[in-house]
Design an enzyme around this catalytic site. Structure first.
Site, mmCIF file in Angstrom:
data_model
loop_
_atom_site.group_PDB
_atom_site.id
_atom_site.type_symbol
_atom_site.label_atom_id
_atom_site.label_comp_id
_atom_site.label_asym_id
_atom_site.label_seq_id
_atom_site.Cartn_x
_atom_site.Cartn_y
_atom_site.Cartn_z
ATOM 1 N N SER A 186 0.796 -1.225 0.000
ATOM 2 C CA SER A 186 0.000 0.000 0.000
ATOM 3 C C SER A 186 0.829 1.275 0.000
ATOM 4 O O SER A 186 0.273 2.375 -0.100
ATOM 5 C CB SER A 186 -0.934 0.012 1.222
ATOM 6 O OG SER A 186 -0.173 0.025 2.421
ATOM 7 N N LYS A 187 2.148 1.164 0.094
ATOM 8 C CA LYS A 187 2.992 2.354 0.155
ATOM 9 C C LYS A 187 3.095 3.020 -1.216
ATOM 10 O O LYS A 187 2.751 2.431 -2.239
ATOM 11 C CB LYS A 187 4.390 1.981 0.657
ATOM 12 C CG LYS A 187 4.426 1.283 1.998
ATOM 13 C CD LYS A 187 3.773 2.084 3.112
ATOM 14 C CE LYS A 187 3.917 1.366 4.453
ATOM 15 N NZ LYS A 187 3.161 2.042 5.528
#
Length: 370
Positions: A186-187
């Site tokens: 998700s980064k």
């Protein structure tokens, strides 16, 4: 209206599918799943991107922080100043090594550590300062570095959420003794599992980090220091190499989408995060403050808009870490924990989807009691 993804990794993969698939297939063909050629290729490209002499890929963002502290030879009882408003990994690595996390409150408008409070927290046992570049915006690194230099301390930027962000013309991760980031999916730059990286200009610290990540080996079966199994898999490096091909575009998109969110929220009864004029924000999460958060979240969920809270309880109120807070209160962190809410955010978020989010939020806020 159809439900929105909170982070649209499927759309990203669709755009990058030929490159991702080819990169993965190359690894499957050569079979070097641990420390294969993609590892060094990625490290070279990431170091050039950030502008540091060294990049050391590791197995996660948490491991990056741990290895940084180990390379700095953190001893039991040594203190590390950090923020209570962050994910547990920030303090976790300090405690795992026998260190003592010393919490300093955050700025109420950015949610980053308040640099003006750091000097007062320094003692004879302080060894390092670990600011967190929360939500994708770097904190006041020049001020923090100046305090650290005056007291002979190291600075580790926990940049798990800010990879790609700029601060006074320089990249996050290249601003201090160590920069540590995460490639959690998700980064801003994510792989398809766990991964992370350390950045430094110090040759000695880089060598220490490289040895620590392979069980402290300076060469095969020669264990020069105590280490960990902290390597980043070749397959995950291959994924990040593919994603790097359009990462500059994704950064530009994140900046534009974040700016559009900020503008669309201007007339709503919410508090937007402040953006300092000498830096940008890559919006790992697009976060704002709302009143009656649980009610707003319920209404948004019913409208097909997912939300998240980063983070609902500060570390000094967590059972595992409360003992190190020694009963102290950090009012800005506590207030933020009660009011922050993150909206859908990714480089592939369309204006129509963003309008859907804002419409749903406008309706969710209507008639709510503060």
């Amino acid at each position: 209206m159809s439900a929105l993804p909170f982070i649209d990794l499927k759309a990203q993969y669709a755009a990058l599918k030929p490159s991702v698939d080819a990169r993965i297939q190359r690894v499957l063909d050569h079979g070097q799943y641990i420390m294969g050629p993609e590892v060094k290729e990625l490290e070279d490209k990431l170091a050039a991107f950030v502008g540091t002499r060294h990049c050391i890929t590791v197995s996660s963002g948490t491991e990056a922080l741990l290895i940084a502290l180990m390379a700095l030879d953190l001893k039991p009882g040594d203190e590390v100043i950090t923020t209570p408003f962050t994910f547990a990994a920030t303090a976790e690595v300090i405690v795992l090594l026998g260190g003592v996390p010393v919490f300093v409150d955050i700025e109420p408008d950015t949610c980053n550590i308040d640099a003006s409070l750091i000097a007062a927290a320094i003692t004879s046992k302080t060894r390092a300062i670990m600011p967190v570049s929360l939500y994708g915006q770097v904190g006041d690194m020049d001020e923090i570095n100046a305090i650290a230099a005056a007291h002979g301390l190291a600075v580790i930027e926990d940049a798990a959420q800010s990879f790609g962000a700029s601060y006074k013309g320089r990249r996050s991760c290249g601003l201090s003794t160590f920069g540590a980031t995460s490639f959690f999916p998700s980064k801003p730059l994510g792989c398809y599992g766990d991964g992370g990286a350390l950045f430094t200009d110090d040759d000695g610290l880089a060598q220490a980090a490289r040895e620590i990540r392979v069980h402290g080996q300076s060469q095969r079966y020669t264990h020069t220091r105590v280490g960990v199994g902290g390597r980043m898999d070749t397959l995950q490096c291959a994924v990040v190499l593919a994603k790097l091909e359009r990462f500059e575009w994704e950064i530009a998109r994140r900046l534009a989408i974040g700016a559009r969110y900020q503008a669309l929220l201007e007339k709503l009864p919410v508090q937007r995060l402040a953006l300092r004029p000498d830096r940008d924000c890559v919006w790992a999460q697009f976060t704002l403050h709302v009143q009656a958060r649980s009610q707003v979240q319920q209404r948004l969920s019913a409208a097909g808009v997912p939300t998240a809270v980063h983070y609902p309880k500060p570390l000094h109120q967590q059972p595992a870490y409360a003992q190190w807070a020694q009963g102290q209160s950090f009012p800005h962190a506590e207030r933020a924990a009660q009011s922050v809410m993150s909206l859908p955010m990714s480089a592939d978020l369309s204006e129509a989807q963003q309008d859907q989010v804002i419409l749903a939020l406008t309706q969710a806020l209507d008639g709510l009691e503060p």
